[in-house]
Enzyme design. Structure first.
Site, PDB file in Angstrom:
ATOM      1  N   CYS A  87       0.843  -1.193   0.000  1.00  0.00           N
ATOM      2  CA  CYS A  87       0.000   0.000   0.000  1.00  0.00           C
ATOM      3  C   CYS A  87       0.885   1.252   0.000  1.00  0.00           C
ATOM      4  O   CYS A  87       1.609   1.484  -0.964  1.00  0.00           O
ATOM      5  CB  CYS A  87      -0.992  -0.041   1.159  1.00  0.00           C
ATOM      6  SG  CYS A  87      -2.350   1.155   0.953  1.00  0.00           S
ATOM      7  N   HIS A 193      -3.783  -4.211  -0.614  1.00  0.00           N
ATOM      8  CA  HIS A 193      -3.380  -4.816   0.658  1.00  0.00           C
ATOM      9  C   HIS A 193      -3.216  -6.315   0.437  1.00  0.00           C
ATOM     10  O   HIS A 193      -4.162  -7.088   0.578  1.00  0.00           O
ATOM     11  CB  HIS A 193      -4.416  -4.521   1.743  1.00  0.00           C
ATOM     12  CG  HIS A 193      -4.295  -3.158   2.323  1.00  0.00           C
ATOM     13  ND1 HIS A 193      -3.403  -2.845   3.321  1.00  0.00           N
ATOM     14  CD2 HIS A 193      -4.946  -2.008   2.020  1.00  0.00           C
ATOM     15  CE1 HIS A 193      -3.504  -1.565   3.640  1.00  0.00           C
ATOM     16  NE2 HIS A 193      -4.433  -1.031   2.856  1.00  0.00           N
ATOM     17  N   GLU A 195      -1.894  -8.466   2.216  1.00  0.00           N
ATOM     18  CA  GLU A 195      -2.145  -9.249   3.426  1.00  0.00           C
ATOM     19  C   GLU A 195      -3.635  -9.431   3.708  1.00  0.00           C
ATOM     20  O   GLU A 195      -4.011 -10.249   4.554  1.00  0.00           O
ATOM     21  CB  GLU A 195      -1.452  -8.587   4.624  1.00  0.00           C
ATOM     22  CG  GLU A 195      -2.171  -7.400   5.236  1.00  0.00           C
ATOM     23  CD  GLU A 195      -2.096  -6.110   4.442  1.00  0.00           C
ATOM     24  OE1 GLU A 195      -2.601  -5.087   4.938  1.00  0.00           O
ATOM     25  OE2 GLU A 195      -1.531  -6.103   3.325  1.00  0.00           O
TER      26      GLU A 195
END
Length: 219
Positions: A87, A193, A195
């Site tokens: 990000c 993102h 993750e």
């Protein structure tokens, strides 16, 4: 293998760390993943991850406020250690960010971070969106096992502008093409993102954990 998730005060550390741990397990690696604000840990890392949330300038200040951190990052990258920005961590790889008062980036990839131009669409872009791989991305090892239009999770109102096409691995569509993933040498970044992107994100993290960029000996 030691993987350090840099704690600059602005990133989603727990999710990034957990995702990397799962990815390491899937890759069959014996990896220790830690979150740290200590430049010594970064110097001793085999792989470096920089998550970031919020404004570009705030994230840049977060790095600058930790004595020796920028130098440790640069030393690690110069030594060939794989780096992943997430990000705003990806945005910091650019030459400059224009958000608020503006701030210089690391200068690793060409271009600047500017507001997304999408008349009639909501900003920030928030939610799942498809990935379109560039010709560079189609053959990049970080995207092994992924398919065109696999979806990732985005939360951002700024994006890379005037980038080098050879450094762009993927884009997404939001009022026009928006840069979603970049790489230059042993440095890579995801605007989304990774993750929080479920199986797609875990696959990219797994690829990162086994990635040996050209010209490096691996870890």
């Amino acid at each position: 293998m030691k993987v350090v998730v840099i704690d600059s005060g602005t990133g989603n550390l727990a999710s990034a760390r957990r995702g990397l741990e799962i990815a390491a397990g899937r890759a069959g690696l014996d990896a220790k993943v830690i979150a740290s604000a200590d430049p010594l840990d970064v110097r001793n890392a085999d792989r470096i991850v920089l998550p970031g949330q919020g404004a570009f300038a705030d994230c840049a200040r977060g790095i600058a406020a930790i004595e020796g951190m920028r130098g440790a990052i640069e030393e690690g990258v110069a030594a060939g250690k794989p780096f992943l920005g997430i990000c705003v961590g990806m945005q910091l790889m650019a030459e400059r960010g224009l958000e608020h008062e503006g701030a210089p980036g690391f200068g690793w990839i060409k271009g600047e971070i500017a507001p997304i131009s999408c008349p009639g669409l909501r900003l920030p872009q928030m939610g799942w969106n498809g990935l379109d791989f560039t010709s560079t991305g189609c053959v990049h090892p970080l995207l092994n096992g992924l398919q065109a239009d696999d979806h990732a999770y985005f939360v951002h109102g700024y994006a890379l502008r005037d980038g080098d096409q050879a450094q762009i691995l993927a884009t997404t569509e939001y009022g026009g093409p928006v840069v979603a993933m970049v790489a230059s040498g042993n440095r890579a970044g995801t605007q989304f993102h990774v993750e929080k992107s479920q199986e797609v994100g875990l696959r990219i993290l797994q690829n990162f954990m086994v990635w040996t960029p050209e010209g490096t000996s691996g870890s």
